[in-house]
Design a protein around this motif. Structure first.
Motif, short mmCIF file in Angstrom:
data_model
loop_
_atom_site.label_atom_id
_atom_site.label_comp_id
_atom_site.label_asym_id
_atom_site.label_seq_id
_atom_site.Cartn_x
_atom_site.Cartn_y
_atom_site.Cartn_z
N LEU A 185 0.82 -1.21 0.00
CA LEU A 185 0.00 0.00 0.00
C LEU A 185 0.86 1.26 0.00
N ILE A 186 2.06 1.16 0.54
CA ILE A 186 2.91 2.35 0.71
C ILE A 186 3.56 2.70 -0.62
N THR A 187 3.22 3.84 -1.16
CA THR A 187 3.79 4.30 -2.42
C THR A 187 4.76 5.47 -2.24
N HIS A 188 4.69 6.14 -1.08
CA HIS A 188 5.54 7.30 -0.86
C HIS A 188 6.11 7.24 0.56
N ARG A 189 7.43 7.38 0.67
CA ARG A 189 8.12 7.32 1.96
C ARG A 189 8.88 8.62 2.21
N PHE A 190 8.81 9.10 3.44
CA PHE A 190 9.49 10.32 3.84
C PHE A 190 10.29 10.05 5.12
N ARG A 191 11.25 10.91 5.40
CA ARG A 191 12.06 10.76 6.61
C ARG A 191 12.19 12.10 7.32
N GLY A 192 11.95 12.08 8.63
CA GLY A 192 12.08 13.28 9.44
C GLY A 192 10.74 13.88 9.79
N LEU A 193 10.61 14.34 11.04
CA LEU A 193 9.35 14.92 11.49
C LEU A 193 8.90 16.07 10.60
N GLY A 194 9.84 16.84 10.11
CA GLY A 194 9.50 17.97 9.27
C GLY A 194 8.81 17.60 7.97
N GLN A 195 8.93 16.33 7.56
CA GLN A 195 8.30 15.88 6.32
C GLN A 195 6.85 15.43 6.51
N VAL A 196 6.38 15.43 7.76
CA VAL A 196 4.98 15.07 8.01
C VAL A 196 4.03 15.97 7.23
N GLU A 197 4.36 17.25 7.17
CA GLU A 197 3.48 18.18 6.46
C GLU A 197 3.38 17.84 4.99
N GLU A 198 4.51 17.52 4.35
CA GLU A 198 4.48 17.17 2.93
C GLU A 198 3.67 15.89 2.71
N ALA A 199 3.84 14.90 3.58
CA ALA A 199 3.07 13.66 3.46
C ALA A 199 1.58 13.93 3.63
N PHE A 200 1.23 14.81 4.57
CA PHE A 200 -0.17 15.17 4.79
C PHE A 200 -0.74 15.88 3.57
N ARG A 201 0.00 16.84 3.02
CA ARG A 201 -0.47 17.57 1.83
C ARG A 201 -0.65 16.62 0.65
N LEU A 202 0.23 15.63 0.55
CA LEU A 202 0.14 14.67 -0.54
C LEU A 202 -1.15 13.85 -0.42
N MET A 203 -1.50 13.44 0.81
CA MET A 203 -2.74 12.70 1.01
C MET A 203 -3.96 13.56 0.66
N ALA A 204 -3.84 14.87 0.82
CA ALA A 204 -4.93 15.77 0.45
C ALA A 204 -5.03 15.92 -1.07
N ARG A 205 -3.89 15.97 -1.76
CA ARG A 205 -3.90 16.16 -3.21
C ARG A 205 -4.28 14.89 -3.96
N LYS A 206 -3.87 13.75 -3.46
CA LYS A 206 -4.16 12.44 -4.05
C LYS A 206 -3.76 12.35 -5.53
N VAL A 222 -1.09 5.82 -3.11
CA VAL A 222 -1.99 5.00 -2.31
C VAL A 222 -1.86 5.41 -0.85
N LYS A 223 -0.63 5.32 -0.32
CA LYS A 223 -0.44 5.61 1.10
C LYS A 223 0.98 6.14 1.33
N THR A 224 1.10 7.06 2.30
CA THR A 224 2.41 7.60 2.66
C THR A 224 2.78 7.18 4.08
N VAL A 225 4.09 7.10 4.35
CA VAL A 225 4.59 6.92 5.71
C VAL A 225 5.75 7.87 5.93
N VAL A 226 5.96 8.23 7.19
CA VAL A 226 7.07 9.11 7.56
C VAL A 226 7.84 8.46 8.69
N ALA A 227 9.13 8.17 8.46
CA ALA A 227 10.01 7.66 9.51
C ALA A 227 10.56 8.85 10.27
N LEU A 228 10.34 8.87 11.58
CA LEU A 228 10.77 10.01 12.39
C LEU A 228 12.14 9.76 13.02
#
Length: 349
Positions: free
Chosen positions: A317-338, A343-349
């Motif tokens: 399901l995971i199509t986009h991966r990010f690293r760092g707390l600061g990337q949470v915003e980008e992952a959130f915006r991506l889920m909004a844009r679709k 499919v799904k994003t994750v962020v490793a903190l």
């Protein structure tokens, strides 16, 4: 601590908050992997949260402090937290409705009535009852995808009462719909008809067990199901996507005596149209069952067992991966844009 939170109607952003201190049965975790959810996006858009409510209800983390009444978990352990972390000491919980422990959908406290996981630290209520260790052989990504996406999709199949050999329609090929397909397959469905158009979701629908694909952009979905099932209708339908019209379509697509399992998140107000007569399927003798996915430690441990023993793998399901707390915003915006490939994003903190 730094956190990503709801600010005001339609707005989310960064705030500073005091680090919570666990007492009693609660524990403090340091989130290590989080997954922004479309529910977070919806909640920000419809203005249903208090200002500065920290978002996020999908994730896992390391326990850094525990209350004096915690018995089963220790500092240093890594646990996954389901999205529903109810108060188990209420009458509704004792009656089997823990998702609604003190009112409708009040079991999902993280990011709703309590601060969520998109932060440097997060307080987990009653951790002995609301978190689970990750078994050997299960990845962090798999555990996080199991907590909500697999949990909700499988619950859709349970609500629809899928039986061995059934013809099942799954509305939606987003992450929950995909896990509903997997759930229907786990419960022994024969034919699984997936409705959706997003390219990434369509490909994964085949991977998870869809035998037929219906594109709602190519014509009326009720008519297409009517044709595919030789005018019989499906045995059951899992409603995991679409707008307010989806529930009425789901009812129309199942045969007499059939069941609709709804795990869709309707964010608009007003009537949910249910058509009685289209294509002869009618409303009579049909059942609609819906609800918030189950929560708690026992449910989470059973979901993780499905991964541990190779019954299902939600990691694709995971199509986009990010690293760092600061990337949470980008992952959130991506889920909004679709975008189509998401499919799904994750962020490793």
């Amino acid at each position: 601590m730094k956190a990503f939170a709801y600010l005001s109607h339609g707005q989310a952003g960064w705030i500073e908050k005091d680090i919570p201190q666990p007492k009693g049965y609660d524990a403090l975790i340091r989130p290590l992997l989080v997954a922004p959810c479309t529910s977070d996006v919806h909640n920000v858009a419809i203005d249903c949260l208090q200002p500065n409510r920290i978002l996020g209800h999908e994730g896992l983390g390391e326990i850094v402090a525990v209350g004096e009444l915690v018995r089963d978990f220790q500092v240093g352990e890594i646990v996954v937290v389901p999205p529903v972390t109810p108060d188990w000491r209420t009458v509704p919980s004792q009656l089997g409705a823990h998702q609604h422990c003190v009112g409708l959908i009040t079991g999902q406290k993280l990011s709703n009535s309590e601060d969520g996981l998109m932060a440097e630290y997060a307080l987990i209520r009653d951790i002995d009852a609301n978190a689970a260790r990750i078994p050997q052989g299960v990845t962090w990504e798999g555990a996080v995808m199991a907590a909500d996406m697999l949990n909700t999709g499988l619950y859709g199949a349970e609500l629809a009462q899928v039986q061995p050999g059934d013809t099942v329609v799954v509305m939606g090929v987003g992450p929950v719909g995909l896990m509903a397909i997997a759930g229907a397959r786990l419960r022994g469905a024969g034919r699984i008809i997936a409705i959706g158009s997003r390219p990434a979701g369509v490909e994964l629908a085949k991977f998870y067990g869809a035998t037929d694909l219906v594109n709602y952009k190519e014509g009326n979905v009720e008519r297409q199901i009517h044709t595919l099932t030789h005018k019989q209708g499906a045995d059951c339908c899992i409603c995991a996507g679409g707008g307010t019209e989806a529930l009425g379509q789901a009812v129309a697509m199942v045969r007499w005596g059939g069941t609709v399992g709804n795990v869709n998140y309707f964010t608009t107000y007003g009537d949910l149209p249910i058509n009685n007569v289209r294509y002869g399927f009618g409303m009579g003798n049909k059942t609609i069952r819906g609800g918030e996915c189950p929560g708690g430690r026992a449910r989470m441990e059973k979901l993780l067992a499905l991964l541990q023993y190779g019954r299902v793998d939600p990691v694709p399901l995971i199509t986009h991966r990010f690293r760092g707390l600061g990337q949470v915003e980008e992952a959130f915006r991506l889920m909004a844009r679709k975008p189509p490939e998401l499919v799904k994003t994750v962020v490793a903190l």
